[in-house]
Write an enzyme that holds these catalytic residues in place. Structure first.
Site, short mmCIF file in Angstrom:
data_model
loop_
_atom_site.label_atom_id
_atom_site.label_comp_id
_atom_site.label_asym_id
_atom_site.label_seq_id
_atom_site.Cartn_x
_atom_site.Cartn_y
_atom_site.Cartn_z
N ARG A 114 0.93 -1.18 -0.06
CA ARG A 114 -0.05 0.00 -0.04
C ARG A 114 0.79 1.18 -0.01
O ARG A 114 1.75 1.29 0.77
CB ARG A 114 -1.02 0.02 1.21
CG ARG A 114 -2.08 1.08 1.30
CD ARG A 114 -3.13 0.91 0.51
NE ARG A 114 -4.26 1.92 0.69
CZ ARG A 114 -5.12 2.04 0.01
NH1 ARG A 114 -5.03 1.60 -1.28
NH2 ARG A 114 -6.22 2.64 0.21
N THR A 399 -8.36 0.85 -9.84
CA THR A 399 -8.20 -0.02 -9.18
C THR A 399 -8.58 -1.26 -10.35
O THR A 399 -9.30 -1.30 -10.97
CB THR A 399 -8.88 -0.39 -7.88
OG1 THR A 399 -8.56 0.78 -6.91
CG2 THR A 399 -8.49 -1.85 -7.16
N THR A 417 -3.66 -0.58 -7.60
CA THR A 417 -4.39 0.89 -7.80
C THR A 417 -3.61 1.85 -7.72
O THR A 417 -2.33 1.96 -7.10
CB THR A 417 -5.36 0.63 -6.65
OG1 THR A 417 -6.28 1.94 -7.14
CG2 THR A 417 -4.91 1.03 -5.28
N ASN A 419 -5.44 4.47 -7.27
CA ASN A 419 -6.79 4.99 -6.91
C ASN A 419 -7.83 5.29 -8.01
O ASN A 419 -8.09 4.63 -8.77
CB ASN A 419 -6.47 6.04 -5.93
CG ASN A 419 -7.90 6.13 -5.11
OD1 ASN A 419 -8.83 5.35 -4.90
ND2 ASN A 419 -8.13 7.59 -4.34
N ASP A 441 -7.83 8.34 0.07
CA ASP A 441 -8.35 7.13 0.87
C ASP A 441 -8.24 7.36 2.38
O ASP A 441 -8.98 6.57 3.11
CB ASP A 441 -7.84 5.73 0.52
CG ASP A 441 -8.56 5.30 -0.69
OD1 ASP A 441 -9.59 5.67 -1.25
OD2 ASP A 441 -7.93 4.36 -1.30
N SER A 470 -8.15 0.86 2.89
CA SER A 470 -8.40 0.31 1.50
C SER A 470 -9.66 -0.58 1.58
O SER A 470 -9.86 -0.93 2.55
CB SER A 470 -7.23 -0.27 0.99
OG SER A 470 -7.74 -0.88 -0.26
N SER A 471 -10.29 -0.73 0.33
CA SER A 471 -11.25 -1.64 0.30
C SER A 471 -11.02 -2.92 -0.59
O SER A 471 -11.85 -3.92 -0.78
CB SER A 471 -12.68 -1.02 -0.47
OG SER A 471 -13.18 0.14 0.33
N GLY A 491 -13.15 -1.15 -7.94
CA GLY A 491 -14.41 -0.24 -7.77
C GLY A 491 -14.47 0.17 -6.42
O GLY A 491 -15.69 0.10 -6.01
N GLY A 492 -13.60 0.76 -5.99
CA GLY A 492 -13.73 1.59 -4.44
C GLY A 492 -14.29 0.54 -3.65
O GLY A 492 -14.19 -1.05 -3.62
N1 GLY Z 1 -8.20 2.98 -3.77
C1 GLY Z 1 -9.38 2.23 -3.61
C2 GLY Z 1 -9.17 1.30 -2.20
O1 GLY Z 1 -7.82 1.14 -1.87
O2 GLY Z 1 -10.04 1.03 -1.69
#
Ligand code: GLY
Length: 587
Positions: A114, A399, A417, A419, A441, A470-471, A491-492
Site C-alpha cells: 500500500r 483499481t 491501484t 486509486n 483514501d 483500502s477496500s 471499484g472502490g
Molecule cells: N483506492 C481504492 C481502495 O484502495 O479501496
C-alpha cells in the site's frame, strides 16, 4: 492467442481446436469424474495454469510467464507489470497493491504494498479555511503517497517466483515501447480525466505531462499509444534493481518534481519504503475457509463480517436474486460499512479490533436485521476486547484485480491501484510514472466523504508514514483445505460487495466462477443510505426494495471482478468480468 489456450473473457469459454482435442475430451471426462486439483496433483492433467485480468495483453503476459517456466506468482508479476502499461489508469508502478497468496505448500501470504503518506503529512493537510478541499487529495502532488507496488511485486517474485523480475519488466517494456491500441474503456477514462481537470489552468505544470502523453486522437482506428519513457523506466529497474527506483534516480526525479510544485515527499520517504508482511484474515462461511486481506485493507474484515452475518440466514431458501435475498445482504453490508467507518485504519497506527469478526459479535450485529424492513443503522457496533485484541502490526504488532493459479497449487490474488483514474494525474516528467492519489483514501476530516462517498473517523485520519484504509479485497476460498476460488474486484468500496456476491453465488448457489461473475450486482455502504442497483435488475427489484424502506440508486454496471476457480464440472475456470474488456484464460 496461443493455441491450446481456453478463453473465458466476457463470460465465454472457447476451447481452442487442435490435435490435442480428443485427448482434451478424454481428460475432460476424467476431470468430470474427479476434482481438478486431484487430477493435477503431481500429474500432467488438466490446465497447467489460469489467469484472469481486465486486459487480454496482461492475461497473455501471465500465461506466457508460466509457459516460460514460471508459476502463478510469476504470472501475477507479469500481469501486474503489463497492466501498468496497458491499463495505467487503474494501476502501475506509481501506485500500490495488496497480494494474497495461498501457496502450494499450504502457506498463506499477505503482502501489503500500500502507498504510504509522506512523513511530513499531517491530519489537516487537506483543510483550507477549516473546510476539506477534495481537489487537493484527489489531483496534484499532495494527493500522492509513496508508491508500493514495485516493492511488493519484487518481494513476491524474489521469494516465491521462478523467473527473474527482469523477465516480466522487459516483456512489459516491449509493449510500452511498441505501443498498444487503447480500447473503449481506456479512451473513456482519458476523456473523463481531462474533464475532471477542467478546474486546473491548462498550462498547470504538474499536469502538463499527463495532458501531453494522453492527448490521444479521439475516435477509433488502430492508433497506438506508445510510452517510451515508461519503457525506459521499466528497463532501468530491470538493470538497476528495485533499489534504483526507491533510492536512486527515480526517487530523486519524483521528489524534485513534486516538491517544486508544493508536494511533501522527500527522498527518505522513498528509500524507507518497505512492503509489510501481514497475517491474512481467516474466517469461515458455510464450511468454507475464507482467507482475506487484513488492515490496512478493510476487505478481509468486512467480507468476513458480511458473510458471517449471512451465515445465520438461509439464502438458498430465499432464492437467488429474490428481493428477500437482496434485502438481507444489503442489511449485512450496511452494518459492516458502519463498522468500517469507525474502526478501520492502518494497524501500524491505530488499534483495529479482531472482535469485529467474533461469532458472538456478528450474532449481535445480525440480530437487528429485520427480514421485512430496512433498519436504521445508526453507527458502528462495539466489538469485544476492542482495545486489546487487535490486528497485529509491527509495533504491537479505481483499481484492478487479477487472479492466477497454477497446477502445482499456487493460488494468487492481487489487487493493484493508483486509486481513481490516472491517480493524481501527475506524471513525473521523463519517466511515464503516473503517481497515485491514494491520500484520498484517508478521512480528510471525520465524517467528510471522500471521492467514493466513504466516511471515516480518527482511525483513518491522515498522518505521516501511515497507510490509507483500502477496500481492496483479494480473497481465497478453500473447501476441505483446498483452494476452490481466488477472487477480487475493482471499484472502490463496491469491491467488498462484489467479492461477497461472487462468494455467495459460488457457495450458496453452486455456480462456477464464470456464471458467478455474470450475476447482477448491488451495493450498500451505509452512508449514503441507499442501495446501488445495476440497471439490469429492472423496476421490480427497485419496487420490492423501496417497499421495504430502502432508497435506490441506479448504475449501468457495477465494478469488475476477476476470478479463477474450480467450475461446476470440477475443471479450472478463469473468469473475467463480462462487464469489462478483460480475458480469463487457461492453458
Ligand atoms: N483506492 C481504492 C481502495 O484502495 O479501496
Amino acid at each position: 492467442m496461443n493455441k491450446g489456450m481456453t478463453m473465458g473473457g466476457k463470460g465465454r469459454s472457447t476451447r481452442m481446436p487442435g490435435p490435442g482435442r480428443w485427448m482434451g475430451l478424454l481428460l475432460g471426462a476424467i476431470l468430470l469424474a474427479s476434482p481438478w486439483w486431484a487430477a493435477v496433483d503431481g500429474a500432467a492433467a488438466g490446465p497447467r495454469g489460469a489467469v484472469a485480468t481486465v486486459h487480454p495483453e496482461a492475461t497473455r503476459a501471465g500465461i506466457e510467464a508460466m509457459k516460460a517456466g514460471g508459476n502463478a506468482v510469476d504470472a501475477t508479476v507479469a500481469a501486474a507489470l503489463m497492466l501498468g502499461v496497458v491499463d495505467g489508469h487503474n494501476s502501475g508502478l506509481g501506485g500500490g497493491c495488496f497480494i494474497l497468496a495461498r501457496l502450494a505448500d499450504g502457506r498463506a501470504l499477505a503482502i501489503d504494498g500500500r502507498e504510504t503518506a509522506p512523513a511530513l503529512a499531517t491530519r489537516d493537510l487537506y483543510l483550507r479555511d477549516g473546510r476539506v478541499d477534495g481537489r487537493l487529495s484527489q489531483h496534484g502532488v499532495l494527493a500522492a503517497g509513496v508508491p508500493g507496488e514495485l516493492a511488493a511485486l519484487a518481494h513476491l517474485a524474489t521469494n516465491f517466483g521462478r523467473l527473474p523480475l527482469a523477465w516480466s519488466l522487459e516483456r512489459a517494456a516491449r509493449v510500452a515501447e511498441k505501443g498498444f491500441v487503447p480500447g473503449r474503456a481506456y479512451q473513456g477514462r482519458v476523456r473523463a480525466t481531462h474533464e475532471e481537470l477542467a478546474w486546473a489552468p491548462a498550462d498547470a505544470p504538474e499536469f502538463a505531462e499527463f495532458r501531453r502523453i494522453w492527448a490521444m486522437p479521439s475516435g477509433r482506428g488502430r492508433w497506438r499509444l506508445k510510452q517510451p519513457e515508461l519503457a525506459a523506466t521499466y528497463r532501468s529497474v530491470a538493470s538497476g534493481g528495485v533499489q534504483s527506483f526507491y533510492q536512486g534516480p527515480m526517487a530523486r526525479r519524483a521528489v524534485d518534481f513534486t516538491s517544486r510544485h508544493g508536494g511533501l515527499m522527500r527522498e527518505e520517504d522513498w528509500s524507507g519504503y518497505r512492503p509489510r508482511l501481514r497475517q491474512p484474515v481467516r474466517t469461515t462461511y458455510r464450511g468454507h475457509e475464507i482467507v482475506g486481506f487484513p488492515p490496512p485493507s478493510s476487505g478481509g474484515v468486512h467480507v468476513g463480517q458480511i458473510l458471517g452475518m449471512l451465515e445465520r440466514l438461509d439464502l438458498r431458501a430465499m432464492g437467488e436474486d429474490s428481493p428477500e435475498m437482496v434485502h438481507v445482504v444489503v442489511e449485512a453490508m450496511k452494518r459492516a460499512f458502519a463498522d468500517r467507518a469507525l474502526w478501520l485504519g492502518d494497524p501500524d497506527h491505530v488499534r483495529v479490533p479482531q472482535g469485529l469478526l467474533s461469532k458472538d459479535y456478528l450474532d449481535a450485529r445480525a440480530a437487528g436485521i429485520d427480514a421485512g424492513r430496512s433498519t436504521d443503522v445508526r453507527g458502528a457496533g462495539e466489538p469485544p476486547s476492542a482495545t486489546v485484541d487487535v490486528f497485529e502490526s509491527e509495533r504491537w504488532r479505481h483499481t484492478t484485480h487479477f487472479s492466477a493459479v497454477d497446477a502445482e497449487g499456487n493460488w494468487v490474488a492481487c489487487t493493484a491501484t493508483v486509486n481513481t483514474s490516472f491517480g493524481s494525474k501527475v506524471v513525473v516528467p521523463g519517466t511515464g510514472l503516473v503517481l497515485n492519489n491514494e491520500m484520498d483514501d484517508f478521512a480528510a476530516a471525520p465524517g467528510v466523504p471522500n471521492y467514493f462517498g466513504l466516511v471515516g473517523s480518527e482511525a483513518n485520519a491522515v498522518a505521516g508514514g501511515k497507510r490509507p484504509l483500502s477496500s481492496m479485497s483479494p480473497t481465497v476460498v478453500l473447501r476441505d483445505g483446498r483452494p476452490v476460488l481466488v477472487v477480487g474486484a475493482a471499484g472502490g468500496p463496491t469491491i467488498i460487495s462484489q467479492a461477497v456476491l461472487a462468494i455467495i453465488r459460488v457457495v450458496d448457489f453452486g455456480h462456477g466462477p464464470r456464471e458467478a461473475l455474470k450475476g447482477r450486482r448491488f451495493h450498500h455502504q451505509w452512508r449514503p443510505d441507499e442501495v446501488v442497483l445495476e440497471r439490469s435488475w429492472g423496476p421490480r427489484m427497485a419496487e420490492a426494495l423501496r417497499s421495504r424502506g430502502h432508497a435506490v440508486r441506479w448504475v449501468d454496471s457495477l465494478g469488475a471482478t476477476q476470478a479463477v476457480g474450480v467450475g461446476v464440472g470440477g475443471t479450472l475456470e478463469a473468469a473475467s468480468d463480462p462487464r469489462v474488456e478483460g480475458l480469463g484464460a487457461t492453458w
